[in-house]
Design an enzyme around this catalytic site. Structure first.
Site, PDB file in Angstrom:
ATOM      1  CB  SER A   1      -1.828  -2.483  -1.898  1.00 30.09           C
ATOM      2  OG  SER A   1      -1.685  -2.827  -0.539  1.00 30.09           O
ATOM      3  NE  ARG A   2       6.094  -4.407  -3.945  1.00 24.75           N
ATOM      4  CZ  ARG A   2       6.572  -3.177  -4.050  1.00 24.75           C
ATOM      5  NH1 ARG A   2       6.550  -2.385  -2.994  1.00 24.75           N
ATOM      6  NH2 ARG A   2       7.075  -2.722  -5.169  1.00 24.75           N
ATOM      7  CB  VAL A   3      -0.618  -5.357   2.502  1.00 26.14           C
ATOM      8  CG1 VAL A   3      -1.526  -6.002   3.525  1.00 26.14           C
ATOM      9  CG2 VAL A   3       0.673  -4.916   3.164  1.00 26.14           C
TER      10      VAL A   3
END
Length: 582
Positions: free
Chosen positions: A439-441
Site C-alpha cells: 500500500s503506497r499510502v
C-alpha cells in the site's frame, strides 16, 4: 464523399440555382458541385443535402409549418378553409431574404457487424455522442472520419440503410440515493424487475479532480480483513488494486470490504463487467443477506451485453459514485474486473480498424484506465470533503503480473493486493502474498491502535514464509528457528479468515496483541481458531469498555494495553484450569 444534392421545383430556374450555389459558396467557403434534382412537390425554394446535413428552404415545408400554426391558433376549421390565404402568406414569407433555411442532420447505416456500425453522413456529430437508430436502437459515436462516423451499438439491433439521428447528448446515467439497493445497467435502466425514477443525471465521462482539489489520504477505510487492515491498509480516497489468477478470492475480498461498511457512513458501488447474470444475482443475494445491499448500488453489464455497454459500465458506476462524493459522502467503488473491460475495448477498437499494439490492445488502453481511476480521490474540505475509494480488480494468467494490462493498472494505482494460487490451494484465505502486496499510502491510513500492534507483522510473515521453504528440505534447524516456525504457523492461522467473518478494529488489535504476548503459543495449530474465538468472547464479556474505547477513538492507550495484557493472563489461567479438569 457523397456528391451534394440540390432539389428544386424546376431545373429551368438557372438564376435561382446559381443564387443558391453562390449562397452556399459564401457559407461553406467553397462552391458545391450540386447534383440537381427536379421535384415539383416542393412548390418552390430548395432542399440541399451536403455532407449529411439537410438545408430545407422549400415552400412546401414552410406551408406545412404555417398551416399547422394557423390550425392550432384558429381551432382547425377556419384555417383549413383558408388554404389560399395560407398559401399567399407563405409565399410572401418565403420570398423574404431573412427567412432562414431549416438545417437538420441525419446519417445512413452503410454496414453493421459485431456490434459496430458504420454510418455515412452525420457531419456535425461529436465524439461520444449518443445516436438514435430507426427501431429504437442506441449507439455511441467512437470514430469520426471524413465520410461519416463509426459507432458502437449499446442496445437494440439495426439494419443496413437504417436512418440515424444524433441526439446532441453524451452517454449519461441517473444518479442519487434512489439507486441505493438497486441493480441497474450502464444507462441507468433498472434490471432488478422494479421501476426506478431518478431526478438527476450525470455524464458517464467527466474530468478527474485537479491536484488542488484533492486532500491527503489519511483516514482509514476498514475492510474487516485482518491480513489487509494490518499489513496493507487502505485509506479513503485511495486506489488499491486487487490482482490475482482466476478463482483466488478477489471478488470475496471486495465483497467483505463492502459488507464491512455497514453503519460506517460509507456508501458502496459495485460494477460488474462481463459477468454472468446468475453471478450478479447471487452476489446481490449475499449482500442483502448481510444487510449491505441497502447501502450499495450495483451497476452491471452482463456477459450477454454488447462490448460498448461493458466499455461504459465502469465510467457509469464512477458517475454514480461521484454524485455521492460531491455531496460530501464517502464512497467505496469496486470494478470487477478491468481485464474484461480492456478486452471489450480491444474488441471495439479492432472492429473500428484502429491500429493495434502490444497484445493487440490499442495504443490508448493506458488512458482507458487512467482517466477512470484518477476520478477516485478525497476532496478538499472546502469542496465537501467527500471521497471515492477505488478497488479495481485485474485477473492474471498463471500469476504473470508483468502482462500488459496488469502492469498498466499497477502503475496507475496506489498499491496492490496480490493473491497467490498456491496459498489459496493450500487453504490460506485470503491468499495474500505479503511480499508482492503493498500500500503506497502505508501507515498514514491506519489507526494508531493498529500501528501500535502491527509494526513488525509484515516482517514476521515474510520471515516465516522464507523459513518454511528452507525447512521443507529437511535440514537441521536450531531452537530459535523452530520457535520462529512455530509462531509463524500460529500467526498464519490467525490471519486466515472466512468470507462471512469480519473483525472490527478492536478485535483485530486484541488478536495481534494476544499473539505478541504468546497467548496462542501453547495451543496446537489446529486449535488456534477455537482459542481465538474463546478469547474474543472472553474479552467482550470482561473487557468490553476497552474494546469500545478502541473502536471509538482508534487509539490504544497505555493503561488499556496494560489491562488487556492482564486479561490475557487471566484467560490463559482459565484455559489451563479447564484443560486440567479434562
Amino acid at each position: 464523399m457523397a456528391r451534394p444534392i440540390l432539389i428544386v421545383a424546376s431545373r429551368d430556374d438557372r438564376d435561382g440555382i446559381a443564387a443558391v450555389t453562390a449562397g452556399f459558396r459564401d457559407k461553406l467557403g467553397e462552391e458545391p458541385d450540386f447534383d440537381v434534382i427536379e421535384d415539383g412537390k416542393i412548390t418552390g425554394g430548395f432542399i440541399a443535402i451536403i455532407n449529411g446535413r439537410v438545408y430545407d428552404a422549400s415552400f412546401s415545408s414552410r406551408l406545412h409549418e404555417l398551416s399547422e400554426s394557423l390550425t392550432s391558433d384558429a381551432g382547425g376549421g377556419e384555417a383549413a378553409s383558408s388554404f389560399a390565404t395560407v398559401g399567399a402568406l407563405l409565399k410572401q414569407r418565403a420570398m423574404k431574404a431573412s427567412a432562414p433555411a431549416r438545417v437538420y442532420n441525419y446519417g445512413e447505416v452503410t454496414s453493421f457487424a459485431d456490434g459496430i456500425v458504420h454510418i455515412s453522413g452525420l457531419s456535425g456529430c461529436k465524439y461520444g455522442e449518443l445516436l438514435d437508430f430507426d427501431g429504437g436502437a442506441i449507439g455511441l459515436t467512437l470514430d469520426l472520419h471524413i465520410d461519416g462516423v463509426g459507432a458502437a451499438l449499446l442496445d437494440g439491433t439495426v439494419s443496413t440503410a437504417s436512418v440515424v439521428h444524433p441526439t446532441g447528448r453524451v452517454a449519461e446515467i441517473g444518479v442519487g440515493t434512489e439507486l441505493l439497493g438497486r441493480i441497474v445497467d450502464p444507462l441507468g435502466r433498472p434490471i432488478d424487475g422494479r421501476p426506478l425514477k431518478t431526478n438527476r443525471t450525470r455524464p458517464v465521462e467527466s474530468p478527474a479532480p485537479t491536484i488542488m482539489q484533492r486532500a491527503a489520504v489519511d483516514t482509514p477505510l476498514e475492510t474487516g480483513i485482518l491480513a489487509i487492515d494490518s499489513m496493507i491498509p487502505i485509506g479513503r480516497g485511495q486506489r488499491e488494486l486487487i490482482i490475482g489468477d482466476r478463482q483466488t478470492g478477489k471478488t470475496s475480498i471486495a465483497l467483505q470490504a463492502i459488507m464491512n461498511q455497514r453503519g460506517k457512513g460509507v456508501l458502496c458501488v459495485y460494477c460488474a463487467i462481463g459477468q454472468k447474470a446468475s453471478t450478479v444475482s447471487e452476489l446481490a443475494r449475499m449482500l442483502k443477506g448481510n444487510d449491505a445491499l441497502q447501502n450499495t448500488v450495483i451497476v452491471a453489464a452482463n456477459g450477454s451485453a454488447t462490448a460498448a455497454m461493458q466499455y461504459i459500465a465502469p465510467y457509469a458506476a464512477c458517475a454514480v459514485a461521484e454524485e455521492f462524493m460531491h455531496s460530501g459522502r464517502d464512497v467505496l467503488i469496486v470494478y470487477d474486473d478491468l481485464s474484461k473491460h480492456a478486452v471489450a475495448y480491444r474488441q471495439m477498437s479492432l472492429l473500428l480498424r484502429r491500429p493495434s499494439g502490444r497484445e493487440a490492445y490499442p495504443g490508448d488502453v493506458f488512458y482507458l484506465h487512467s482517466r477512470l481511476l484518477e476520478r477516485a480521490a478525497r476532496l478538499a474540505p472546502e469542496l465537501g470533503g467527500g471521497s471515492i475509494t477505488a478497488l479495481p480488480i485485474v485477473e492474471t494468467m498463471a500469476g504473470d503480473i508483468s502482462a500488459y494490462i496488469p502492469t498498466n493498472v499497477i502503475s496507475i494505482t496506489d498499491g496492490q493486493i496480490y493473491l497467490e494460487s498456491e496459498l489459496f490451494n493450500a487453504g490460506t484465505r485470503p491468499a495474500v502474498n505479503v511480499g508482492l502486496s503493498v500500500s503506497r499510502v502505508g501507515r498514514a491510513a491506519q489507526h494508531k491502535a493498529m500501528r501500535a500492534v502491527s509494526g513488525s507483522l509484515r516482517l514476521e510473515v515474510a520471515q516465516y514464509r522464507d523459513m518454511a521453504v528452507f525447512a521443507q528440505f529437511g535440514a537441521d534447524i536450531d531452537s530459535t528457528t523452530a520457535d520462529m516456525l512455530s509462531n509463524g504457523e500460529r500467526l498464519m492461522e490467525l490471519l486466515r479468515q472466512p468470507v462471512e467473518q469480519l473483525h472490527p478494529l478492536s478485535e483485530q488489535v486484541c488478536i495481534l496483541l494476544a499473539s505478541t504476548n504468546g497467548v496462542f503459543k501453547s495451543c496446537a495449530r489446529r486449535d488456534v481458531d477455537a482459542t481465538e474465538a474463546r478469547l474474543l468472547k472472553y474479552l467482550r464479556e470482561n473487557a468490553a469498555y476497552i474494546m469500545q474505547s478502541i473502536d471509538s477513538t482508534g487509539a490504544l492507550a497505555d493503561f488499556d494495553r496494560t489491562d488487556l495484557e492482564r486479561h490475557f493472563e487471566r484467560f490463559l489461567a482459565e484455559e489451563e484450569r479447564i484443560n486440567g479438569k479434562h
